[in-house]
Design an enzyme around this catalytic site. Structure first.
Site, PDB file in Angstrom:
ATOM      1  N   ASP A  64       0.881  -1.163   0.000  1.00 26.50           N
ATOM      2  CA  ASP A  64       0.000   0.000   0.000  1.00 26.50           C
ATOM      3  C   ASP A  64       0.921   1.217   0.000  1.00 26.50           C
ATOM      4  O   ASP A  64       1.445   1.604   1.044  1.00 26.50           O
ATOM      5  CB  ASP A  64      -0.902   0.001   1.237  1.00 26.50           C
ATOM      6  CG  ASP A  64      -1.768   1.245   1.313  1.00 26.50           C
ATOM      7  OD1 ASP A  64      -2.298   1.672   0.268  1.00 26.50           O
ATOM      8  OD2 ASP A  64      -1.917   1.803   2.414  1.00 26.50           O
ATOM      9  N   GLU A 109      -1.285  -1.481  -4.769  1.00 22.15           N
ATOM     10  CA  GLU A 109      -2.493  -0.695  -5.000  1.00 22.15           C
ATOM     11  C   GLU A 109      -2.187   0.411  -5.998  1.00 22.15           C
ATOM     12  O   GLU A 109      -1.127   1.031  -5.964  1.00 22.15           O
ATOM     13  CB  GLU A 109      -2.977  -0.096  -3.676  1.00 22.15           C
ATOM     14  CG  GLU A 109      -4.346   0.508  -3.766  1.00 22.15           C
ATOM     15  CD  GLU A 109      -4.903   0.915  -2.412  1.00 22.15           C
ATOM     16  OE1 GLU A 109      -5.664   1.888  -2.382  1.00 22.15           O
ATOM     17  OE2 GLU A 109      -4.583   0.256  -1.398  1.00 22.15           O
ATOM     18  N   ASP A 121      -2.125   1.021   7.341  1.00 24.70           N
ATOM     19  CA  ASP A 121      -1.376   0.833   6.093  1.00 24.70           C
ATOM     20  C   ASP A 121      -1.051  -0.639   5.868  1.00 24.70           C
ATOM     21  O   ASP A 121      -1.105  -1.138   4.740  1.00 24.70           O
ATOM     22  CB  ASP A 121      -0.087   1.652   6.097  1.00 24.70           C
ATOM     23  CG  ASP A 121      -0.349   3.143   6.141  1.00 24.70           C
ATOM     24  OD1 ASP A 121      -1.276   3.604   5.453  1.00 24.70           O
ATOM     25  OD2 ASP A 121       0.373   3.851   6.868  1.00 24.70           O
TER      26      ASP A 121
END
Length: 181
Positions: A11, A71, A143
């Site tokens: 992420d 992502e 996160d």
């Protein structure tokens, strides 16, 4: 019996990049590790991007994943924030690819749909499913939870649409599988 696959989820973020490592064997998912990479806002942008790059490489060296998922960038209201996020994401992708990993990319809505069943799920719903699917005793840091969710999405994508071609690299964009370069 299928061989276990170690999947690293990322992420990306300039201030904090989450990572999560899971193992997939057959339909079973297992938690291996997760955490976050923090950069110092007082340092220059190139130094901070170097921290992201070097730290992702350290995670790869330590856990030896066979594949990675990251992502995609989402558009912020502030274009400067989007630009910084994109640069941090680029540093992470460079670390992944220079380590020889195939990298799959997933949009936020794809990840939410894979875990919760709908693309407009809240962060709390996604975190709850990460805890449930990986049988964790507590919620991971935000996160790290997002990175684990990305890894889980990738683990689920190996069945049906989005399956990796035999021996090939997978790049996903907007729900499509793109051929390897």
């Amino acid at each position: 019996m299928t061989l276990p696959r170690l999947i690293l989820g990322i992420d990306p973020g300039l201030q904090s990049t989450g990572f999560g490592v899971i193992e997939k064997q057959g339909s079973r998912l297992a938690y291996i590790a997760s955490g976050r990479i923090r950069t110092d806002a007082r340092e220059s942008l190139p130094q901070r991007l170097g921290v992201v790059f070097d730290s992702v490489r350290e995670v790869i060296a330590h856990y030896q994943p066979g594949e990675a998922a990251i992502e995609e960038v989402f558009l912020n209201k502030n274009p400067w924030s989007t630009l910084l996020l994109g640069q941090a994401r680029g540093a992470a992708i460079a670390a992944l690819t220079t380590a020889g990993l195939s990298v799959a990319e997933y949009g936020t809505m794809q990840i939410k749909k894979a875990l919760v069943g709908q693309g407009r799920a809240s962060k709390d719903q996604v975190c709850h499913m990460v805890v449930r699917l990986l049988k964790l005793n507590a919620n991971p840091q935000a996160d790290a939870a997002d990175a684990l969710a990305c890894a889980i999405c990738h683990a689920h994508a190996g069945h049906g649409f989005g399956a990796a071609p035999e021996g090939g690299e997978v790049r996903r964009h907007a729900g499509r599988v793109l051929p390897s370069r």
